[in-house]
Design a protein around this motif. Structure first.
Motif, mmCIF file in Angstrom:
data_model
loop_
_atom_site.group_PDB
_atom_site.id
_atom_site.type_symbol
_atom_site.label_atom_id
_atom_site.label_comp_id
_atom_site.label_asym_id
_atom_site.label_seq_id
_atom_site.Cartn_x
_atom_site.Cartn_y
_atom_site.Cartn_z
ATOM 1 N N THR A 120 -7.004 -1.612 -6.697
ATOM 2 C CA THR A 120 -7.794 -2.829 -6.945
ATOM 3 C C THR A 120 -8.621 -2.676 -8.220
ATOM 4 N N LEU A 132 -3.417 -9.017 -6.355
ATOM 5 C CA LEU A 132 -4.273 -8.325 -5.395
ATOM 6 C C LEU A 132 -4.075 -8.768 -3.941
ATOM 7 N N TRP A 136 -3.290 -6.040 -1.080
ATOM 8 C CA TRP A 136 -4.171 -5.802 0.066
ATOM 9 C C TRP A 136 -3.428 -5.946 1.390
#
Length: 202
Positions: A120, A132, A136
Motif C-alpha cells: 500500500t 489498492l 486489499w
C-alpha cells in the motif's frame, strides 16, 4: 515403620498429582491438534459495521490521499478491535496463542497483513492507488485462508469470498471499487461474524 493407614494420604496426593499432569498433557495435545475456535465473531461484526460508513465516506472524497487516510484509519481501528476481542474470547475459552492452532492462525495471517501495508505504501508513493482495493481484498482473503487452515471451516470460506471479490474488483470498472470494499470488509465481516458468534460461542 509407618502403618498402611499413614501412607494413604501420600498415595492419594501422588495419584492426584499424576492425574493432574496427565490432564495437562492431554490438553496440550488437544490444543496442538485441534482447531483455533477463538476467532471473535462479534469483533468481526463490529469491524463490518464500521467499514460500511467508512467506505461511504471514502467514496465521497475526491482526494485519493484522503480516501487512503480513511481506509488506513479504519484498518488501525479494526486491528485494535480484533486484538481486544480476540484476547477477550481466548481468556473466556481458556486458550492462548501459545497453543498450536492459535500460533498457526496468527503466524499464517500476519504475513499477508504486513505485505498489504508495505505494498500500500509503495503504490501510494507511485500514485497507483486505483489497484489498492483489489490488493486489499486479495491479500486479506489469502491471509484469512491460510490462517483459517487451523481454525473453524467458516474462516477459510470467508477468505475465499474475499479473494473472489478481489478478482471481480479487478475486472469491474474502477467506480465499483468502493462498493466492493463495502461488501467485503463490511458485508462479509458482518455475515460471517454473526455466524461464528452463534456457532462458536461469541
Amino acid at each position: 515403620m509407618p502403618s498402611e493407614h499413614s501412607t494413604l494420604p501420600g498415595r492419594a496426593a501422588s495419584a492426584r498429582s499424576e492425574a493432574t499432569e496427565n490432564l495437562r498433557i492431554i490438553r496440550e495435545v488437544m490444543e496442538r491438534s485441534g482447531s483455533f475456535t477463538a476467532v471473535p465473531g462479534w469483533g468481526m461484526v463490529t469491524v463490518g459495521l464500521l467499514a460500511v460508513p467508512a467506505s461511504i465516506a471514502a467514496a465521497l472524497q475526491s482526494d485519493a490521499d484522503l480516501t487512503l487516510t480513511i481506509w488506513l484509519g479504519l484498518a488501525a481501528v479494526a486491528m485494535v478491535i480484533g486484538v481486544y476481542t480476540l484476547r477477550r474470547k481466548m481468556h473466556r475459552l481458556g486458550v492462548t496463542l501459545r497453543s498450536g492452532p492459535g500460533r498457526k492462525y496468527v503466524l499464517s495471517l500476519l504475513p499477508s497483513i504486513v505485505a498489504g501495508f508495505v505494498l500500500t505504501a509503495a503504490l501510494w508513493l507511485e500514485g497507483a492507488t486505483d489497484v489498492l482495493p483489489t490488493l486489499w481484498l486479495l491479500l486479506y482473503g489469502a491471509g484469512t485462508i491460510t490462517g483459517g487452515a487451523s481454525s473453524v471451516p467458516a474462516i477459510p470460506m470467508l477468505g475465499m469470498c474475499f479473494m473472489a471479490l478481489g478478482v471481480l474488483t479487478l475486472l469491474a470498472p474502477a467506480a465499483w471499487a468502493p462498493y466492493a470494499l463495502a461488501a467485503g470488509f463490511g458485508g462479509l465481516h458482518i455475515g460471517f461474524g454473526l455466524y461464528i458468534a452463534r456457532r462458536h460461542d461469541g
